[in-house]
Motif scaffolding. Structure first.
Motif, PDB file in Angstrom:
ATOM      1  N   SER A  84      23.483 -24.821 -21.779  1.00 47.82           N
ATOM      2  CA  SER A  84      23.140 -26.148 -21.358  1.00 47.82           C
ATOM      3  C   SER A  84      22.467 -26.294 -20.095  1.00 47.82           C
ATOM      4  O   SER A  84      22.339 -25.257 -19.473  1.00 47.82           O
ATOM      5  CB  SER A  84      24.654 -26.992 -21.274  1.00 47.82           C
ATOM      6  N   PRO A  85      21.850 -27.394 -19.663  1.00 49.40           N
ATOM      7  CA  PRO A  85      21.105 -27.576 -18.554  1.00 49.40           C
ATOM      8  C   PRO A  85      21.910 -27.080 -17.304  1.00 49.40           C
ATOM      9  O   PRO A  85      21.263 -26.625 -16.319  1.00 49.40           O
ATOM     10  CB  PRO A  85      20.604 -28.969 -18.443  1.00 49.40           C
ATOM     11  N   GLU A  86      23.126 -27.363 -17.477  1.00 47.80           N
ATOM     12  CA  GLU A  86      23.741 -27.022 -15.904  1.00 47.80           C
ATOM     13  C   GLU A  86      24.072 -25.322 -15.947  1.00 47.80           C
ATOM     14  O   GLU A  86      24.227 -24.976 -14.890  1.00 47.80           O
ATOM     15  CB  GLU A  86      25.297 -27.343 -16.326  1.00 47.80           C
ATOM     16  N   ASP A  87      23.618 -24.545 -16.887  1.00 46.05           N
ATOM     17  CA  ASP A  87      23.557 -23.131 -16.719  1.00 46.05           C
ATOM     18  C   ASP A  87      22.234 -22.876 -16.102  1.00 46.05           C
ATOM     19  O   ASP A  87      21.886 -21.699 -15.615  1.00 46.05           O
ATOM     20  CB  ASP A  87      23.463 -22.304 -17.891  1.00 46.05           C
ATOM     21  N   SER A  88      21.440 -23.548 -15.732  1.00 50.38           N
ATOM     22  CA  SER A  88      20.085 -23.238 -14.974  1.00 50.38           C
ATOM     23  C   SER A  88      20.431 -22.935 -13.691  1.00 50.38           C
ATOM     24  O   SER A  88      20.951 -23.663 -12.871  1.00 50.38           O
ATOM     25  CB  SER A  88      19.173 -24.651 -14.770  1.00 50.38           C
ATOM     26  N   SER A  89      20.051 -21.567 -13.335  1.00 47.77           N
ATOM     27  CA  SER A  89      20.534 -21.041 -12.284  1.00 47.77           C
ATOM     28  C   SER A  89      19.622 -19.735 -12.032  1.00 47.77           C
ATOM     29  O   SER A  89      18.891 -19.393 -12.774  1.00 47.77           O
ATOM     30  CB  SER A  89      22.079 -20.540 -12.098  1.00 47.77           C
ATOM     31  N   ILE A  90      20.030 -19.073 -10.848  1.00 48.00           N
ATOM     32  CA  ILE A  90      19.559 -17.636 -10.424  1.00 48.00           C
ATOM     33  C   ILE A  90      20.970 -16.799 -10.970  1.00 48.00           C
ATOM     34  O   ILE A  90      21.670 -16.877 -10.338  1.00 48.00           O
ATOM     35  CB  ILE A  90      18.979 -17.407  -9.148  1.00 48.00           C
ATOM     36  N   TYR A  91      20.819 -15.774 -11.514  1.00 49.95           N
ATOM     37  CA  TYR A  91      21.715 -14.814 -12.036  1.00 49.95           C
ATOM     38  C   TYR A  91      21.409 -13.557 -11.570  1.00 49.95           C
ATOM     39  O   TYR A  91      20.269 -13.049 -11.786  1.00 49.95           O
ATOM     40  CB  TYR A  91      21.930 -14.643 -13.511  1.00 49.95           C
ATOM     41  N   LEU A  92      22.531 -12.920 -10.535  1.00 48.72           N
ATOM     42  CA  LEU A  92      22.152 -11.704  -9.945  1.00 48.72           C
ATOM     43  C   LEU A  92      23.132 -10.676 -10.416  1.00 48.72           C
ATOM     44  O   LEU A  92      24.462 -10.834 -10.336  1.00 48.72           O
ATOM     45  CB  LEU A  92      22.126 -11.889  -8.572  1.00 48.72           C
ATOM     46  N   CYS A  93      22.607  -9.503 -10.778  1.00 52.98           N
ATOM     47  CA  CYS A  93      23.697  -8.209 -10.796  1.00 52.98           C
ATOM     48  C   CYS A  93      23.663  -7.687  -9.574  1.00 52.98           C
ATOM     49  O   CYS A  93      22.613  -7.496  -8.723  1.00 52.98           O
ATOM     50  CB  CYS A  93      23.124  -7.356 -11.973  1.00 52.98           C
ATOM     51  N   SER A  94      24.720  -6.818  -9.335  1.00 53.22           N
ATOM     52  CA  SER A  94      24.748  -6.086  -8.259  1.00 53.22           C
ATOM     53  C   SER A  94      25.630  -5.102  -8.295  1.00 53.22           C
ATOM     54  O   SER A  94      26.619  -4.967  -9.267  1.00 53.22           O
ATOM     55  CB  SER A  94      25.251  -6.799  -6.879  1.00 53.22           C
ATOM     56  N   ALA A  95      25.363  -3.912  -7.501  1.00 57.03           N
ATOM     57  CA  ALA A  95      26.215  -2.557  -7.482  1.00 57.03           C
ATOM     58  C   ALA A  95      27.075  -2.289  -6.307  1.00 57.03           C
ATOM     59  O   ALA A  95      26.529  -2.735  -5.306  1.00 57.03           O
ATOM     60  CB  ALA A  95      25.401  -1.325  -8.011  1.00 57.03           C
ATOM     61  N   TRP A  96      28.029  -1.895  -6.333  1.00 60.84           N
ATOM     62  CA  TRP A  96      28.708  -1.530  -5.042  1.00 60.84           C
ATOM     63  C   TRP A  96      28.154  -0.364  -4.389  1.00 60.84           C
ATOM     64  O   TRP A  96      28.106   0.639  -4.840  1.00 60.84           O
ATOM     65  CB  TRP A  96      30.357  -1.348  -5.452  1.00 60.84           C
ATOM     66  N   ASP A  97      27.989  -0.830  -3.118  1.00 54.14           N
ATOM     67  CA  ASP A  97      27.412   0.408  -2.175  1.00 54.14           C
ATOM     68  C   ASP A  97      28.413   0.799  -1.148  1.00 54.14           C
ATOM     69  O   ASP A  97      28.571   0.045  -0.319  1.00 54.14           O
ATOM     70  CB  ASP A  97      26.109  -0.416  -1.397  1.00 54.14           C
ATOM     71  N   GLY A 102      29.353  -2.949   0.936  1.00 50.49           N
ATOM     72  CA  GLY A 102      28.796  -4.091   0.457  1.00 50.49           C
ATOM     73  C   GLY A 102      27.988  -3.892  -0.796  1.00 50.49           C
ATOM     74  O   GLY A 102      28.175  -2.868  -1.614  1.00 50.49           O
ATOM     75  N   TYR A 103      27.042  -4.807  -1.369  1.00 54.79           N
ATOM     76  CA  TYR A 103      26.474  -4.722  -2.532  1.00 54.79           C
ATOM     77  C   TYR A 103      24.933  -4.300  -2.377  1.00 54.79           C
ATOM     78  O   TYR A 103      24.210  -4.826  -1.429  1.00 54.79           O
ATOM     79  CB  TYR A 103      26.445  -6.092  -3.365  1.00 54.79           C
ATOM     80  N   THR A 104      24.396  -3.792  -3.563  1.00 50.38           N
ATOM     81  CA  THR A 104      22.816  -3.782  -3.701  1.00 50.38           C
ATOM     82  C   THR A 104      22.567  -4.595  -4.840  1.00 50.38           C
ATOM     83  O   THR A 104      23.329  -4.455  -5.954  1.00 50.38           O
ATOM     84  CB  THR A 104      22.409  -2.423  -3.926  1.00 50.38           C
ATOM     85  N   PHE A 105      21.616  -5.323  -4.768  1.00 50.74           N
ATOM     86  CA  PHE A 105      21.467  -6.413  -5.707  1.00 50.74           C
ATOM     87  C   PHE A 105      20.214  -6.315  -6.582  1.00 50.74           C
ATOM     88  O   PHE A 105      19.257  -5.530  -6.133  1.00 50.74           O
ATOM     89  CB  PHE A 105      21.316  -7.872  -4.947  1.00 50.74           C
ATOM     90  N   GLY A 106      20.127  -6.698  -7.723  1.00 49.64           N
ATOM     91  CA  GLY A 106      18.841  -6.765  -8.379  1.00 49.64           C
ATOM     92  C   GLY A 106      18.120  -7.743  -7.970  1.00 49.64           C
ATOM     93  O   GLY A 106      18.441  -8.731  -7.171  1.00 49.64           O
ATOM     94  N   SER A 107      16.854  -8.020  -8.682  1.00 52.72           N
ATOM     95  CA  SER A 107      15.936  -8.896  -8.037  1.00 52.72           C
ATOM     96  C   SER A 107      16.360 -10.386  -8.604  1.00 52.72           C
ATOM     97  O   SER A 107      15.638 -11.300  -8.406  1.00 52.72           O
ATOM     98  CB  SER A 107      14.358  -8.624  -8.677  1.00 52.72           C
ATOM     99  N   GLY A 108      17.291 -10.486  -9.583  1.00 50.13           N
ATOM    100  CA  GLY A 108      17.439 -11.980 -10.048  1.00 50.13           C
ATOM    101  C   GLY A 108      16.721 -12.237 -11.324  1.00 50.13           C
ATOM    102  O   GLY A 108      15.689 -11.844 -11.563  1.00 50.13           O
ATOM    103  N   THR A 109      17.264 -13.117 -12.042  1.00 53.54           N
ATOM    104  CA  THR A 109      16.832 -13.927 -13.374  1.00 53.54           C
ATOM    105  C   THR A 109      16.944 -15.497 -12.978  1.00 53.54           C
ATOM    106  O   THR A 109      18.037 -15.829 -12.904  1.00 53.54           O
ATOM    107  CB  THR A 109      17.725 -13.375 -14.569  1.00 53.54           C
TER     108      THR A 109
END
Lengths: 114, 114
Positions: A84-97, A102-109
């Protein structure tokens, strides 16, 4: 630190459809995390994905809406279902460093639902 | 309830001057803090961290100060450069207690003017 390739980088989707976001890590990582950043908001944790176990979801997020796969130590996917339009966001994956605790992040969607 | 707050959504600083970004938290169990920098269309990148056993950590032009009694931390950038223009997020967690879930602030957009 690990390098994470995330795709797609952006997409515009019709409401009611689903989108699967993929993250590939260049080394083996035990813990991966999926975050969402809605416009003007902070990064909010959706779920923790450990290889070999079911993802653990945070309050307000459910598996039916955001199914996650973690088939091995270098890959994970997040699906945003029945959008739905409410899902419009940036989604980020990350891995534990571990070295940085802390995290290392992907570039986002960047997802836009119309 | 926002456990990590960045009350200044934006900050403008002249090149060469000091940038000070602030962050407040409410959970006294937090014992590890991170700062991330985020450029548009990229994922957040790790900048600097600080443990609760310290009150200062320095890395080149970046220094983080922690005031545990005030539950406040700040990031100082000296001297500021135009390439520092980005959104800065602080994050807090208590990894020593076994949780690796960082809580993020809403970010401060820094603009360094040439």
């Amino acid at each position: 630190s690990a390098v994470i390739s995330q795709k797609p980088s952006r997409d515009i989707c019709q409401r009611g459809t689903s989108l699967t976001i993929q993250c590939q890590v260049d080394s083996q990582v035990t813990m991966m995390f999926w975050y969402r950043q809605q416009p003007g908001q902070s990064l909010t944790l959706i779920a923790t994905a450990n290889q070999g176990s079911e993802a653990t979801y945070e309050s307000g997020f459910v598996i039916d809406k955001f199914p996650i796969s973690r088939p091995n130590l270098t890959f994970s996917t997040l699906t945003v279902s029945n959008m739905s339009p409410e899902d419009s966001s940036i989604y980020l994956c990350s891995a534990w460093d571990r070295s940085r605790r802390g995290y290392t992040f992907g570039s986002g969607t960047r997802l836009t639902v119309v | 309830d926002q456990q990590v707050k960045q009350n200044s959504p934006s900050l403008s600083v002249q090149e060469g001057r000091i940038s000070i970004l602030n962050c407040d938290y409410t959970n006294s169990m937090f014992d590890y803090f991170l700062w991330y920098k985020k450029y548009p269309a990229e994922g957040p990148t790790f900048l600097i961290s600080i443990s609760s056993i310290k009150d200062k950590n320095e890395d080149g032009r970046f220094t983080v100060f922690l005031n545990k009694s005030a539950k406040h931390l700040s990031l100082h950038i000296v001297p500021s450069q135009p390439g520092d223009s980005a959104v800065y997020f602080c994050a807090a967690a208590s990894p020593t207690s076994g949780t690796y879930k960082y809580i993020f602030g809403t970010g401060t957009r820094l603009k360094v003017l040439a």
